[in-house]
Design an enzyme around this catalytic site. Structure first.
Site, PDB file in Angstrom:
ATOM      1  N   GLY A  71      65.412 -26.216  -6.118  1.00 19.67           N
ATOM      2  CA  GLY A  71      65.903 -24.869  -5.831  1.00 19.67           C
ATOM      3  C   GLY A  71      66.640 -24.280  -7.018  1.00 19.67           C
ATOM      4  O   GLY A  71      66.516 -23.086  -7.319  1.00 19.67           O
ATOM      5  N   GLN A 178      68.193 -22.221   1.924  1.00 20.52           N
ATOM      6  CA  GLN A 178      68.667 -22.667   3.241  1.00 20.52           C
ATOM      7  C   GLN A 178      67.903 -22.008   4.389  1.00 20.52           C
ATOM      8  O   GLN A 178      68.070 -22.421   5.534  1.00 20.52           O
ATOM      9  CB  GLN A 178      70.166 -22.385   3.400  1.00 20.52           C
ATOM     10  CG  GLN A 178      71.050 -23.223   2.508  1.00 20.52           C
ATOM     11  CD  GLN A 178      71.062 -24.712   2.882  1.00 20.52           C
ATOM     12  OE1 GLN A 178      70.642 -25.116   3.961  1.00 20.52           O
ATOM     13  NE2 GLN A 178      71.545 -25.538   1.955  1.00 20.52           N
ATOM     14  N   GLY A 199      62.437 -28.323  -1.627  1.00 21.07           N
ATOM     15  CA  GLY A 199      61.819 -29.290  -0.721  1.00 21.07           C
ATOM     16  C   GLY A 199      62.801 -30.076   0.137  1.00 21.07           C
ATOM     17  O   GLY A 199      62.586 -30.243   1.343  1.00 21.07           O
ATOM     18  N   THR A 236      53.694 -31.567 -16.533  1.00 17.16           N
ATOM     19  CA  THR A 236      52.744 -32.215 -15.629  1.00 17.16           C
ATOM     20  C   THR A 236      53.294 -32.184 -14.204  1.00 17.16           C
ATOM     21  O   THR A 236      54.466 -32.491 -13.967  1.00 17.16           O
ATOM     22  CB  THR A 236      52.502 -33.677 -16.086  1.00 17.16           C
ATOM     23  OG1 THR A 236      52.020 -33.621 -17.421  1.00 17.16           O
ATOM     24  CG2 THR A 236      51.495 -34.385 -15.199  1.00 17.16           C
ATOM     25  N   CYS A 324      87.292 -32.437  -3.291  1.00 20.44           N
ATOM     26  CA  CYS A 324      86.827 -33.834  -3.427  1.00 20.44           C
ATOM     27  C   CYS A 324      85.454 -34.100  -2.827  1.00 20.44           C
ATOM     28  O   CYS A 324      84.512 -34.356  -3.546  1.00 20.44           O
ATOM     29  CB  CYS A 324      87.813 -34.827  -2.833  1.00 20.44           C
ATOM     30  SG  CYS A 324      89.423 -34.648  -3.586  1.00 20.44           S
TER      31      CYS A 324
HETATM   32  N1  PLP Z   1      70.619 -22.590  -3.213  1.00 17.27           N
HETATM   33  C1  PLP Z   1      71.208 -22.943  -2.061  1.00 17.27           C
HETATM   34  C2  PLP Z   1      71.603 -21.881  -1.085  1.00 17.27           C
HETATM   35  C3  PLP Z   1      71.438 -24.287  -1.777  1.00 17.27           C
HETATM   36  O1  PLP Z   1      72.017 -24.632  -0.625  1.00 17.27           O
HETATM   37  C4  PLP Z   1      71.034 -25.264  -2.722  1.00 17.27           C
HETATM   38  C5  PLP Z   1      71.312 -26.690  -2.491  1.00 17.27           C
HETATM   39  O2  PLP Z   1      72.263 -27.054  -1.828  1.00 17.27           O
HETATM   40  C6  PLP Z   1      70.415 -24.838  -3.913  1.00 17.27           C
HETATM   41  C7  PLP Z   1      70.230 -23.490  -4.123  1.00 17.27           C
HETATM   42  C8  PLP Z   1      69.970 -25.813  -4.948  1.00 17.27           C
HETATM   43  O3  PLP Z   1      68.811 -26.503  -4.537  1.00 17.27           O
HETATM   44  P1  PLP Z   1      68.421 -27.883  -5.242  1.00 17.27           P
HETATM   45  O4  PLP Z   1      69.361 -28.914  -4.712  1.00 17.27           O
HETATM   46  O5  PLP Z   1      67.010 -28.146  -4.824  1.00 17.27           O
HETATM   47  O6  PLP Z   1      68.539 -27.671  -6.704  1.00 17.27           O
END
Ligand code: PLP
Length: 389
Positions: A71, A178, A199, A236, A324
Site C-alpha cells: 500500500g 482499509q 494485499g 520482476t 509504544c
Molecule cells: N494506508 C493505510 C490507510 C493503511 O492502513 C496502511 C497500512 O496500515 C497503509 C496505507 C500501508 O500499507 P502497507 O502496509 O501495505 O504498506
C-alpha cells in the site's frame, strides 16, 4: 491458549484458499513471466487473471490495475506520478488523519519545495467538503484523501469529493487500503483517478499491493527499470503474491454484502456491550459512516497499553492509540486531529474484526473487558476517585 485476533486493520491472516492458489507458484512454477520459454511465459496468463480479479472487485478495467509491493508503494507512486504529471503546479492537499504512507510523502514533497495543505477533520473524524473547496487554488496538482481511516474506521465522502474535483479538473487519489474488501467500491461510478490497495489487509500476503489508475489519466512510473506492468512499474513480478492478491479479491467480492452484515453485527454487539458494561467509555469516530469491522473506544482513567497487556494475557490481540505499541512515541495523530483529549487518547483501544472472527470470540472479549478496566482503574488515582463516586 487460543488467540483471539481483533487487530485486522493492522494485518489479516492469509485465507486458506489464497494459500492453496499461491503455493504452486512458490514450489514448482517458479519461472520468470518475462521469459521466452513456456515454463516462465505461462505465468504471464496467471498474472493477467489476477489483474482481472482485482479489477473485478473494484469495477475497474484490468488495464487500470498496476501491481506494486504494498500500500505504501501505491500511495507514494500515486503522489509522485501526480506531481510529475503537472510539473507547473506545486500544491498538494491531503488530510491530517492520513496514514504515514501519504502524510510523510507529502512532508517529503514539502521539503522539495511543494506546498502541502493538511485538511482538518471534525470531532467525529469526518472531512468537511467545504474545507477542501476553500483549500483549492490554481496551483493545486493533486488531492489525496483516504477512503477509510485505519484507526477510527471513518469513511470519507469519496464520491462527493471526487465529483467536486472532477468538475475542477484536479487529480484525485484515494488511499483505499482499509476500504477494499471491506465495503463495496465501484470505480465505474466513483470519480477517482487513482486508488491504492494492499494485499495484507484483505487476506492476501504482505508485500503485495496495487494501484488503480483511471484509463486516460496521466501516469509517471515511480520504480524505473524493466518493461514489467507495461512499463508502469519495473521489477520482476512477485508472481505468487500477485496471484494471491487476485484470489483474495475474488473471495472478498464473492461474499462482500453478507460479510458487511456479519461484521457489523459482531462489531455492534461488542461495542454496545462494552459501552454498557464499562462506565466512562466513548466511541471515537463517525458512527454513521464507518467501516463495518472497526470500533475505536476510549476508556477514561486507564492507559491503553495497560489494557492491551492485560488482554494479551488472555490471548486477545487489539491496538491502542497511544505510545509504544503503535511503534511511535507520539499519541495517535488521528485522534489528536479529531480533538480527542490526551487522557482519552491514552485510554483508546481499536478492535478490528474479520470474517474469521466468531460470535464466541466477541462474547469472550465482552466478558473479559469490564473486570480488566475496573482492575486497571483501581491502580490509577483518578480511576479510584471515579469508582468511589
Ligand atoms: N494506508 C493505510 C490507510 C493503511 O492502513 C496502511 C497500512 O496500515 C497503509 C496505507 C500501508 O500499507 P502497507 O502496509 O501495505 O504498506
Amino acid at each position: 491458549m487460543k488467540t483471539i485476533y481483533f487487530d485486522n486493520n493492522a494485518t489479516t491472516n492469509i485465507a486458506p484458499e489464497v494459500i492453496d492458489e499461491m503455493l504452486p507458484y512458490l514450489r514448482e512454477l517458479y519461472g520468470n513471466p518475462s521469459s521466452m520459454h513456456t515454463f516462465g511465459g505461462q505465468l504471464h496468463r496467471k498474472i493477467e487473471e489476477a489483474r482481472s480479479r482485482v479489477a473485478g472487485l473494484l469495477g475497474a478495467g484490468p488495464e487500470e490495475i498496476i501491481f506494486t509491493s504494498c500500500g505504501t508503494e501505491s500511495d507514494n507512486t500515486a503522489l509522485m506520478s501526480a506531481v510529475e504529471s503537472v510539473p507547473h503546479k506545486k500544491h498538494i492537499i491531503t488530510s491530517r488523519v492520513e496514514h504515514p504512507a501519504v502524510l510523510n510523502f507529502c512532508k517529503y514533497l514539502a521539503r522539495k519545495g511543494y506546498r502541502a495543505t493538511y485538511l482538518p477533520v471534525s470531532k467525529q473524524g469526518q472531512l468537511n467538503v467545504d474545507e477542501l473547496v476553500k483549500a483549492l487554488d490554481e496551483d493545486t496538482a493533486v488531492v489525496s484523501l483516504m477512503y477509510a481511516n485505519n484507526e477510527s474506521g471513518v469513511i470519507f465522502p469519496v464520491a462527493e469529493l471526487g465529483e467536486m474535483l472532477k468538475e475542477r479538473g484536479i487529480l484525485f487519489h484515494t488511499d483505499a487500503v482499509q476500504a477494499v474488501g471491506k465495503i463495496p467500491i465501484d470505480l465505474k461510478k466513483l470519480p477517482v483517478d487513482m486508488l491504492s490497495l494492499s494485499g495484507h489487509k484483505l487476506h492476501a500476503p504482505k508485500g503485495v499491493g496495487a494501484l488503480y489508475v483511471r484509463k486516460g489519466a496521466r501516469f509517471h512510473p515511480y520504480i524505473i527499470g524493466g518493461h514489467q506492468e507495461h512499463g508502469r512499474r519495473a521489477g520482476t513480478e512477485n508472481v505468487a503474491s500477485v496471484i494471491a492478491l487476485g484470489k483474495a479479491c475474488e473471495l472478498a467480492g464473492d461474499n462482500l454484502s453478507q460479510e458487511v452484515i456479519y461484521l457489523k453485527g459482531l462489531r455492534d454487539k461488542l461495542e454496545n456491550a462494552l459501552l454498557k458494561s464499562c462506565p466512562d467509555a466513548r466511541i471515537n469516530g463517525d458512527v454513521n459512516s464507518r467501516l463495518p469491522n472497526t470500533t475505536n473506544i476510549s476508556f477514561e482513567y486507564v492507559e491503553g497499553e495497560a489494557i492491551l497487556l492485560r488482554l494479551n494475557e488472555f490471548g486477545i490481540c487489539a491496538s491502542s492509540g497511544s505510545a509504544c505499541t503503535s511503534g511511535s512515541l507520539e499519541p495517535s495523530h488521528v485522534l489528536r486531529a479529531m480533538g480527542v483529549p490526551a487522557t482519552l487518547i491514552h485510554g483508546s483501544i481499536r478492535f478490528s474484526l474479520s470474517r474469521y472472527n466468531t460470535e464466541a470470540e466477541v462474547d469472550k472479549v465482552i466478558e473479559i473487558m469490564p473486570p480488566v478496566i475496573k482492575e486497571l482503574r483501581q491502580l490509577s488515582p483518578f480511576g479510584r476517585e471515579r469508582i468511589k463516586k
